[in-house]
Design a protein around this motif. Structure first.
Motif, PDB file in Angstrom:
ATOM      1  N   GLU A  21       0.824  -1.204   0.000  1.00  0.00           N
ATOM      2  CA  GLU A  21       0.000   0.000   0.000  1.00  0.00           C
ATOM      3  C   GLU A  21       0.866   1.266   0.000  1.00  0.00           C
ATOM      4  OE1 GLU A  21      -2.529  -0.520   3.372  1.00  0.00           O
ATOM      5  OE2 GLU A  21      -3.789  -2.017   2.367  1.00  0.00           O
ATOM      6  N   ALA A  24       2.267   1.697  -3.478  1.00  0.00           N
ATOM      7  CA  ALA A  24       1.196   2.160  -4.371  1.00  0.00           C
ATOM      8  C   ALA A  24       0.892   3.634  -4.123  1.00  0.00           C
ATOM      9  CB  ALA A  24      -0.063   1.307  -4.180  1.00  0.00           C
ATOM     10  N   ALA A  25       0.863   4.030  -2.848  1.00  0.00           N
ATOM     11  CA  ALA A  25       0.594   5.434  -2.530  1.00  0.00           C
ATOM     12  C   ALA A  25       1.704   6.328  -3.068  1.00  0.00           C
ATOM     13  CB  ALA A  25       0.450   5.618  -1.019  1.00  0.00           C
ATOM     14  N   LEU A  27       3.693   5.709  -5.627  1.00  0.00           N
ATOM     15  CA  LEU A  27       3.612   5.738  -7.084  1.00  0.00           C
ATOM     16  C   LEU A  27       2.445   6.588  -7.571  1.00  0.00           C
ATOM     17  CD1 LEU A  27       4.511   2.043  -7.937  1.00  0.00           C
ATOM     18  CD2 LEU A  27       5.944   4.069  -8.190  1.00  0.00           C
ATOM     19  N   ASP A  28       1.387   6.633  -6.760  1.00  0.00           N
ATOM     20  CA  ASP A  28       0.244   7.486  -7.108  1.00  0.00           C
ATOM     21  C   ASP A  28       0.428   8.903  -6.604  1.00  0.00           C
ATOM     22  OD1 ASP A  28      -0.952   5.332  -8.303  1.00  0.00           O
ATOM     23  OD2 ASP A  28      -2.227   4.842  -6.578  1.00  0.00           O
ATOM     24  N   ALA A  29       1.565   9.172  -5.938  1.00  0.00           N
ATOM     25  CA  ALA A  29       1.910  10.489  -5.389  1.00  0.00           C
ATOM     26  C   ALA A  29       0.915  10.942  -4.336  1.00  0.00           C
ATOM     27  CB  ALA A  29       2.053  11.526  -6.492  1.00  0.00           C
ATOM     28  N   ARG A  30       0.350   9.981  -3.596  1.00  0.00           N
ATOM     29  CA  ARG A  30      -0.512  10.329  -2.473  1.00  0.00           C
ATOM     30  C   ARG A  30       0.353  10.475  -1.240  1.00  0.00           C
ATOM     31  NH1 ARG A  30      -3.968   5.415  -3.958  1.00  0.00           N
ATOM     32  NH2 ARG A  30      -2.801   4.548  -2.233  1.00  0.00           N
TER      33      ARG A  30
END
Length: 191
Positions: A21, A24-25, A27-30
């Motif tokens: 997670e 993924a965060a 890579l999604d720039a969250r």
């Protein structure tokens, strides 16, 4: 370093749901969640750092409406008619006529260049005189030709003294944007 980090992140994400997670965060720039008390040091190392916000860049200055090169060209045309003689088809004129016209144009061009740039020789001395180029010389001041071998100092004869501007007083453009590229206005004789 990046390859090793990529392998570590791959295997952490493959075998650990929280690490997956976090990757993924990232890579999604969250924004990444704060590490929990159950997060292991390996998981923390695999989780990328929170991206820092980019600093706002100061606005770039607007390009000038007209380049200094066009202003110089306009002065050479206005005061010496340089463009007229360069663009004129010369086949219908004798060499004497061309020479007579060129004499005035060259004199007036010289006046413009002297007023704006006050050109002086880079190296004082007559062409053909002996000159020594020291070690560490500035390649922008001396262009070596002929048999250039070895290390400086070099000895040779001055083939051309070069030119340098001792000032740069190109007038500031004061016209409007629409006519910024006009080098010479069209002349209209009224009757």
């Amino acid at each position: 370093m990046r390859i090793g980090l990529a392998f570590r992140a791959f295997f952490q994400a493959l075998f650990n749901r929280q690490a997956a997670e976090a990757v993924a965060a990232a890579l999604d720039a969250r924004a990444l969640p704060a590490p929990s008390a159950t997060t292991t040091p390996a998981e923390s190392a695999a989780a990328p750092a929170k991206p820092t916000p980019a600093k706002p860049q100061p606005p770039k200055p607007a390009p000038p409406a007209r380049s200094d090169a066009l202003t110089l060209l306009a002065a050479l045309q206005r005061e010496s008619r340089l463009i007229d003689i360069v663009k004129e088809p010369l086949a219908n004129y004798s060499d004497a006529q061309i020479g007579a016209a060129a004499r005035d144009v060259l004199r007036d061009c010289g006046n413009v260049l002297e007023r704006m740039f006050a050109l002086r020789p880079v190296e004082e001395g007559e062409e053909g005189t002996s000159i020594e180029i020291p070690p560490g010389f500035d390649a922008a001041r001396f262009r070596l030709t002929g048999n250039v071998q070895g290390e400086p100092p070099f000895r040779g004869s001055l083939a051309h003294h070069g030119w340098q501007a001792t000032k740069c007083d190109v007038p500031q453009w004061s016209g409007n944007e629409a006519s910024a590229r006009v080098v010479a206005p069209a002349e209209v004789e009224l009757s």
